[in-house]
Design a protein around this motif. Structure first.
Motif, PDB file in Angstrom:
ATOM      1  N   GLY A   1      -0.398 -18.400   4.645  1.00 54.36           N
ATOM      2  CA  GLY A   1      -0.008 -19.770   4.947  1.00 54.36           C
ATOM      3  C   GLY A   1      -0.643 -20.769   4.006  1.00 54.36           C
ATOM      4  N   ALA A   2      -1.887 -20.494   3.579  1.00 47.36           N
ATOM      5  CA  ALA A   2      -2.562 -21.394   2.647  1.00 47.36           C
ATOM      6  C   ALA A   2      -1.854 -21.422   1.300  1.00 47.36           C
ATOM      7  N   ALA A   3      -1.099 -20.337   1.018  1.00 48.97           N
ATOM      8  CA  ALA A   3      -0.342 -20.273  -0.236  1.00 48.97           C
ATOM      9  C   ALA A   3       1.127 -20.636  -0.024  1.00 48.97           C
ATOM     10  N   GLY A   4       1.456 -21.112   1.178  1.00 50.44           N
ATOM     11  CA  GLY A   4       2.835 -21.496   1.472  1.00 50.44           C
ATOM     12  C   GLY A   4       3.750 -20.315   1.728  1.00 50.44           C
TER      13      GLY A   4
ATOM     14  N   GLU B   1      -3.031 -16.441   7.948  1.00 52.18           N
ATOM     15  CA  GLU B   1      -3.701 -17.682   7.561  1.00 52.18           C
ATOM     16  C   GLU B   1      -3.840 -17.755   6.045  1.00 52.18           C
ATOM     17  N   THR B   2      -4.157 -16.609   5.414  1.00 50.71           N
ATOM     18  CA  THR B   2      -4.289 -16.577   3.958  1.00 50.71           C
ATOM     19  C   THR B   2      -2.947 -16.827   3.280  1.00 50.71           C
TER      20      THR B   2
ATOM     21  N   SER C   1       4.677 -16.547   4.201  1.00 50.88           N
ATOM     22  CA  SER C   1       4.577 -15.916   5.519  1.00 50.88           C
ATOM     23  C   SER C   1       5.112 -14.496   5.421  1.00 50.88           C
TER      24      SER C   1
END
Length: 299
Positions: free
Chosen positions: A216-219, A213-214, A221
């Motif tokens: 993903g928030a930065a674009g 999730e962290t 994976s």
């Protein structure tokens, strides 16, 4: 039960005194009541129990057969009631023989119970500890019914209706086997994402966690290639392969088989909380156990 509704505790205490003294005056002195008040109590007792209970005799009053039947059971019942409402005596762990039941995941076993265990064995050697599988939806009922004394859970997802005591805030670190060929130094964010990761999914089969999730928030994976239900398996896998894992820091402290380092991006941790039912809250033994565990994990 109908007879009990006609009685109250003061009447039973009066009967106990009358059976012991076999004299209204002495029974009144014993109970710090007036003689007429004891006589009124005796009349109510006779009506409730349907028996004279005490009859005039040459040396005071003589109990009837029914009164003699009541003497010992009444005394035992009053003693038991007195013990039940007496102030709790101080808990002596050295003399205790309790069996405590706690609900814990394998993480809580390692991060909470293990640090407390040595002191528990030393200070309370006659006690036993049973660890039950942690099932958050069942915890309130288990605690209410006395099936568990304590449970451990993250504060944000703790089941409602229980007493709670925060224990510590956990943080995530990156774990790899000692000598991992690609982790001679702290990885860059790109290197971190390219590594093969193993994740713990308590419910089974999940491939996404707080790290994802962290990212993903930065674009970004990462490559999560394995999902297991327990930390014990995950740590063994990380120690024996080139897979890595984001793990709670407390469960890898002092693990010589692993290399521990800070991840290339901060990942939010979580607070662990100890839970128990109101019915145990004031029990001296339970208070001692809670204090012992809290002190053991304070560092």
């Amino acid at each position: 039960m109908d007879n009990l509704r006609k009685l109250d505790l003061n009447l039973l205490l009066t009967l106990d005194a009358l059976l012991a003294e076999q004299n209204v005056t002495r029974a009144a002195q014993r109970m710090h009541l007036s003689q007429p008040a004891v006589s009124v109590h005796l009349a109510r007792l006779r009506d409730a129990l349907g028996d004279p209970l005490l009859l005039p005799g040459p040396r005071g009053m003589r109990p009837t057969a029914r009164a003699e039947e009541l003497r010992e059971p009444l005394r035992q019942a009053l003693e038991g009631l007195a013990q039940a409402v007496a102030p709790s005596s101080p808990f002596d762990p050295a003399a205790a023989e309790h069996t405590w039941h706690v609900a814990a995941t394998d993480y809580a076993e390692s991060a909470i119970l293990l640090p407390a265990l040595a002191g528990l064995r030393k200070l309370a050697p006659g006690t036993r500890l049973a660890v039950l599988e942690a099932s958050p939806p069942r915890m309130p009922r288990q605690a209410e019914q006395g099936e568990i004394d304590l449970a451990f859970h993250t504060t944000d997802a703790a089941p409602p209706g229980l007493r709670a005591r925060p224990l510590f805030v956990e943080r995530y670190v990156l774990a790899a086997r000692a000598g991992h060929p690609h982790l001679k130094r702290r990885p860059t964010l790109a290197q971190f994402c390219a590594l093969e990761h193993v994740i713990v999914s308590p419910d089974g089969g999940g491939f996404v966690g707080i790290t994802d999730e962290t990212l993903g928030a930065a674009g970004l994976s990462r490559r999560v290639v394995l999902s297991v239900p327990h930390f014990l398996a995950m740590l063994a896998i990380v120690a024996g392969t080139d897979m890595v894992a984001m793990v709670p820091e407390r469960i890898v402290r002092g693990n010589a088989a692993l290399k521990i380092m800070e991840p290339p991006l901060p990942v939010p941790g979580y607070e662990m909380t100890m839970l128990w039912h109101e019915r145990r809250h004031r029990d001296p033994a339970h208070q001692w156990l809670r204090d012992h565990i809290a002190a053991a994990v304070r560092v």
